[in-house]
Motif scaffolding. Structure first.
Motif, mmCIF file in Angstrom:
data_model
loop_
_atom_site.group_PDB
_atom_site.id
_atom_site.type_symbol
_atom_site.label_atom_id
_atom_site.label_comp_id
_atom_site.label_asym_id
_atom_site.label_seq_id
_atom_site.Cartn_x
_atom_site.Cartn_y
_atom_site.Cartn_z
ATOM 1 N N VAL A 1 10.662 -0.945 -1.855
ATOM 2 C CA VAL A 1 10.370 -0.364 -3.161
ATOM 3 C C VAL A 1 11.138 -1.099 -4.258
ATOM 4 C CG1 VAL A 1 10.579 1.690 -4.629
ATOM 5 C CG2 VAL A 1 9.788 1.910 -2.263
ATOM 6 N N VAL A 2 12.409 -1.332 -4.024
ATOM 7 C CA VAL A 2 13.214 -2.050 -5.028
ATOM 8 C C VAL A 2 12.611 -3.425 -5.295
ATOM 9 C CG1 VAL A 2 15.479 -3.036 -5.562
ATOM 10 C CG2 VAL A 2 15.322 -0.790 -4.454
ATOM 11 N N ALA A 3 12.200 -4.111 -4.220
ATOM 12 C CA ALA A 3 11.587 -5.431 -4.370
ATOM 13 C C ALA A 3 10.260 -5.351 -5.118
ATOM 14 C CB ALA A 3 11.372 -6.058 -2.995
ATOM 15 N N GLY A 4 9.534 -4.252 -4.925
ATOM 16 C CA GLY A 4 8.246 -4.107 -5.580
ATOM 17 C C GLY A 4 8.329 -3.614 -7.005
ATOM 18 N N GLU A 5 9.400 -2.889 -7.327
ATOM 19 C CA GLU A 5 9.501 -2.238 -8.628
ATOM 20 C C GLU A 5 10.363 -2.978 -9.651
ATOM 21 O OE1 GLU A 5 8.077 0.248 -9.996
ATOM 22 O OE2 GLU A 5 7.245 1.542 -8.442
ATOM 23 N N MET A 6 11.319 -3.770 -9.196
ATOM 24 C CA MET A 6 12.264 -4.382 -10.128
ATOM 25 C C MET A 6 12.406 -5.881 -9.843
ATOM 26 S SD MET A 6 16.235 -3.245 -10.953
ATOM 27 C CE MET A 6 15.827 -1.950 -12.144
ATOM 28 N N LEU B 1 -4.014 13.135 -2.337
ATOM 29 C CA LEU B 1 -4.393 11.721 -2.254
ATOM 30 C C LEU B 1 -3.903 11.057 -0.973
ATOM 31 C CD1 LEU B 1 -3.914 10.502 -5.941
ATOM 32 C CD2 LEU B 1 -6.009 11.212 -4.783
ATOM 33 N N HIS B 2 -2.867 11.611 -0.357
ATOM 34 C CA HIS B 2 -2.396 11.085 0.932
ATOM 35 C C HIS B 2 -1.849 12.239 1.768
ATOM 36 C CE1 HIS B 2 1.541 11.186 -1.109
ATOM 37 N NE2 HIS B 2 0.988 10.460 -2.067
ATOM 38 N N PRO B 3 -2.744 13.104 2.268
ATOM 39 C CA PRO B 3 -2.316 14.319 2.978
ATOM 40 C C PRO B 3 -1.550 14.083 4.270
ATOM 41 C CG PRO B 3 -4.680 13.962 3.225
ATOM 42 C CD PRO B 3 -4.208 12.988 2.189
ATOM 43 N N HIS B 4 -1.685 12.883 4.849
ATOM 44 C CA HIS B 4 -0.999 12.602 6.110
ATOM 45 C C HIS B 4 0.232 11.720 5.919
ATOM 46 C CE1 HIS B 4 -4.348 14.501 8.080
ATOM 47 N NE2 HIS B 4 -5.196 13.652 7.520
ATOM 48 N N ALA B 5 0.648 11.567 4.682
ATOM 49 C CA ALA B 5 1.817 10.745 4.378
ATOM 50 C C ALA B 5 2.668 11.415 3.314
ATOM 51 C CB ALA B 5 1.393 9.355 3.915
ATOM 52 N N ASP B 6 3.939 11.054 3.291
ATOM 53 C CA ASP B 6 4.855 11.620 2.296
ATOM 54 C C ASP B 6 4.690 10.964 0.938
ATOM 55 O OD1 ASP B 6 6.292 13.237 4.298
ATOM 56 O OD2 ASP B 6 7.013 11.296 5.030
ATOM 57 N N ILE B 7 4.331 9.691 0.952
ATOM 58 C CA ILE B 7 4.357 8.895 -0.266
ATOM 59 C C ILE B 7 3.369 7.740 -0.113
ATOM 60 C CG2 ILE B 7 6.157 7.214 0.417
ATOM 61 C CD1 ILE B 7 7.509 7.884 -2.334
ATOM 62 N N CYS B 8 2.952 7.150 -1.241
ATOM 63 C CA CYS B 8 2.018 6.024 -1.152
ATOM 64 C C CYS B 8 2.554 4.815 -1.909
ATOM 65 C CB CYS B 8 0.643 6.420 -1.691
ATOM 66 S SG CYS B 8 0.543 6.555 -3.488
ATOM 67 N N THR B 9 1.863 3.683 -1.740
ATOM 68 C CA THR B 9 2.317 2.428 -2.346
ATOM 69 C C THR B 9 1.630 2.130 -3.670
ATOM 70 O OG1 THR B 9 0.661 1.186 -1.063
ATOM 71 C CG2 THR B 9 2.864 1.424 -0.090
ATOM 72 N N ASP B 10 0.854 3.077 -4.176
ATOM 73 C CA ASP B 10 0.188 2.892 -5.467
ATOM 74 C C ASP B 10 1.170 3.265 -6.575
ATOM 75 O OD1 ASP B 10 -1.385 2.810 -7.695
ATOM 76 O OD2 ASP B 10 -2.870 4.267 -6.995
ATOM 77 N N PRO B 11 1.621 2.299 -7.385
ATOM 78 C CA PRO B 11 2.618 2.607 -8.418
ATOM 79 C C PRO B 11 2.098 3.557 -9.490
ATOM 80 C CG PRO B 11 1.774 0.376 -8.680
ATOM 81 C CD PRO B 11 1.260 0.872 -7.368
ATOM 82 N N ALA B 12 0.781 3.678 -9.617
ATOM 83 C CA ALA B 12 0.226 4.608 -10.597
ATOM 84 C C ALA B 12 0.355 6.054 -10.118
ATOM 85 C CB ALA B 12 -1.240 4.282 -10.868
ATOM 86 N N HIS B 13 0.602 6.229 -8.819
ATOM 87 C CA HIS B 13 0.709 7.576 -8.264
ATOM 88 C C HIS B 13 2.091 7.862 -7.706
ATOM 89 C CE1 HIS B 13 -0.150 10.828 -5.209
ATOM 90 N NE2 HIS B 13 -0.679 11.340 -6.314
ATOM 91 N N GLN C 1 5.193 5.001 -5.841
ATOM 92 C CA GLN C 1 6.057 3.848 -6.101
ATOM 93 C C GLN C 1 5.425 2.585 -5.512
ATOM 94 O OE1 GLN C 1 10.605 5.309 -6.003
ATOM 95 N NE2 GLN C 1 9.661 5.466 -4.006
ATOM 96 N N ALA C 2 5.669 1.458 -6.169
ATOM 97 C CA ALA C 2 5.225 0.180 -5.624
ATOM 98 C C ALA C 2 6.045 -0.160 -4.387
ATOM 99 C CB ALA C 2 5.363 -0.922 -6.670
ATOM 100 N N TYR C 3 5.479 -0.967 -3.517
ATOM 101 C CA TYR C 3 6.178 -1.403 -2.299
ATOM 102 C C TYR C 3 5.727 -2.827 -2.002
ATOM 103 C CZ TYR C 3 7.635 -1.683 2.599
ATOM 104 O OH TYR C 3 8.214 -2.068 3.785
ATOM 105 N N ALA C 4 6.674 -3.705 -1.696
ATOM 106 C CA ALA C 4 6.356 -5.093 -1.382
ATOM 107 C C ALA C 4 6.886 -5.429 0.003
ATOM 108 C CB ALA C 4 6.946 -6.035 -2.428
ATOM 109 N N ASP C 5 5.992 -5.849 0.910
ATOM 110 C CA ASP C 5 6.441 -6.230 2.248
ATOM 111 C C ASP C 5 6.821 -7.710 2.273
ATOM 112 O OD1 ASP C 5 4.073 -7.704 2.363
ATOM 113 O OD2 ASP C 5 3.028 -6.238 3.593
ATOM 114 N N ASP C 6 7.251 -8.193 3.423
ATOM 115 C CA ASP C 6 7.761 -9.550 3.519
ATOM 116 C C ASP C 6 6.703 -10.606 3.179
ATOM 117 O OD1 ASP C 6 10.241 -8.652 4.179
ATOM 118 O OD2 ASP C 6 10.051 -8.982 6.331
ATOM 119 N N ASP C 7 5.461 -10.386 3.579
ATOM 120 C CA ASP C 7 4.412 -11.363 3.278
ATOM 121 C C ASP C 7 4.212 -11.502 1.778
ATOM 122 O OD1 ASP C 7 3.977 -11.869 5.948
ATOM 123 O OD2 ASP C 7 2.330 -10.425 6.140
#
Length: 325
Positions: free
Chosen positions: A65-70, A104-116, A118-124
């Motif tokens: 998240v930090v890598a994706g957001e800042m 929007l994501h009933p089977h998850a705690d959180i999503c990777t859509d920053p509009a909803h 937080q952003a998330y960036a993986d290694d690739d």
């Protein structure tokens, strides 16, 4: 002959001693980053790009998240502040999901859509963004910031806060009550002069009147150009927030909340003015994001002035405390 023998000995020495040392030192550039200490806390993450859910260790997720957001170029203390805010936000979402799953994501705690969420960036993504050599340097820097703040969250009167953040507040952050209609004591307006150093501190958005009509369901193309200018009547600000941002606006006979107008038109913020140029409406916008909570460029500016992450968080989230969870 002796000369050739001397050259041969030097060659053997280089091949046996020096060359392996150089190779080993070179390979150190490609060593995996320092790993963040993993706790037992897991988080269910919905990847909106693929429609899949992954279960990740919390601290690993926070690093992404930090890598994706800042920007990774930011000062370490700003990255630490971002890590604490992101961790708090995540744990609060986990708490909320236990009571009522998100539609929007009933089977998850959180999503990777920053509009909803937080952003998330993986290694690739990070390898493509930073390049091979910078990848290891920046990855280590971010993971060190996450590890240094491991388990730290922000609370107000013992409860996790809603630690919203944005790119830059245009010189002053906004009250939550003026944006979302819900007053929170720790999300009040504060000066953020460091925002002026942000590359998107001020920007312009040009839009044809036809496009504006289509997006808003109005008929500005039939209105005289003079009526479209500020004070002309066809576009009129009805209410402003305490910081001067637009709160409600009337366009072509329809009233819009500025937050909704921002979404419909893709404006960087609700702090804008406009002018008419031919068949175009030109918006001049200050700031980037909703303006509530921590300004990321403000955090970086404070860090560069010598403030630590705790001071940054205390400034943007008034009356909060840092606790370990």
């Amino acid at each position: 002959m002796r000369k050739l023998l001397g050259i041969f000995i030097i060659f053997i020495f280089a091949a046996v001693i020096i060359l392996p040392a150089v190779i080993i030192e070179g390979l150190s550039l490609f060593r995996p980053p320092v790993q963040v200490q993993e706790g037992r806390q897991l988080v269910r993450v919905y990847f909106h790009q693929t429609g899949t859910v992954q279960i990740l260790p919390l601290e690993q997720y926070i690093a992404g998240v930090v890598a994706g957001e800042m920007p990774a170029e930011f000062a370490v203390e700003a990255l630490k502040a971002q890590a604490v805010a992101a961790r708090t936000y995540t744990l609060k979402k986990i708490e909320e999901a236990r009571v009522k799953p998100d539609e929007l994501h009933p089977h998850a705690d959180i999503c990777t859509d920053p509009a909803h969420c937080q952003a998330y960036a993986d290694d690739d993504v990070l390898r493509r963004r930073w390049g091979l050599f910078n990848y290891w340097r920046y990855k280590n820097k971010i993971q060190e910031a996450v590890r240094a703040t491991q388990g730290m969250v922000l609370t107000y009167q013992g409860k996790l806060i809603d630690p919203v953040y944005h790119a830059n507040g245009g010189g002053r952050t906004e009250r939550a009550a003026d944006v979302w209609g819900r007053d929170l004591p720790y999300l009040q307006s504060v000066p953020s002069p460091w925002d002026k150093d942000a590359p998107r501190y001020q920007s312009t958005v040009a839009m044809t009147l036809e496009d504006l009509d289509r997006r808003l369901g109005v008929s500005l193309t039939a209105v005289p150009a003079a009526s479209l200018s500020p004070g002309g009547g066809a576009i009129k600000v009805l209410e402003r927030t305490a910081t001067g941002r637009v709160k409600t606006i009337k366009i072509g006979g329809k009233t819009f909340a500025a937050t909704e107008l921002r979404r419909l038109l893709g404006l960087p913020s609700t702090d804008f003015t406009w002018q008419v140029q031919g068949d175009n409406l030109i918006f001049t916008v200050t700031g980037y994001g909703h303006g509530v909570g921590m300004s990321q460029y403000g955090a970086n500016g404070m860090a560069r002035e010598g403030k630590n992450f705790a001071e940054i968080l205390a400034y943007y989230y008034r009356g909060t405390r840092i606790e370990n969870r």
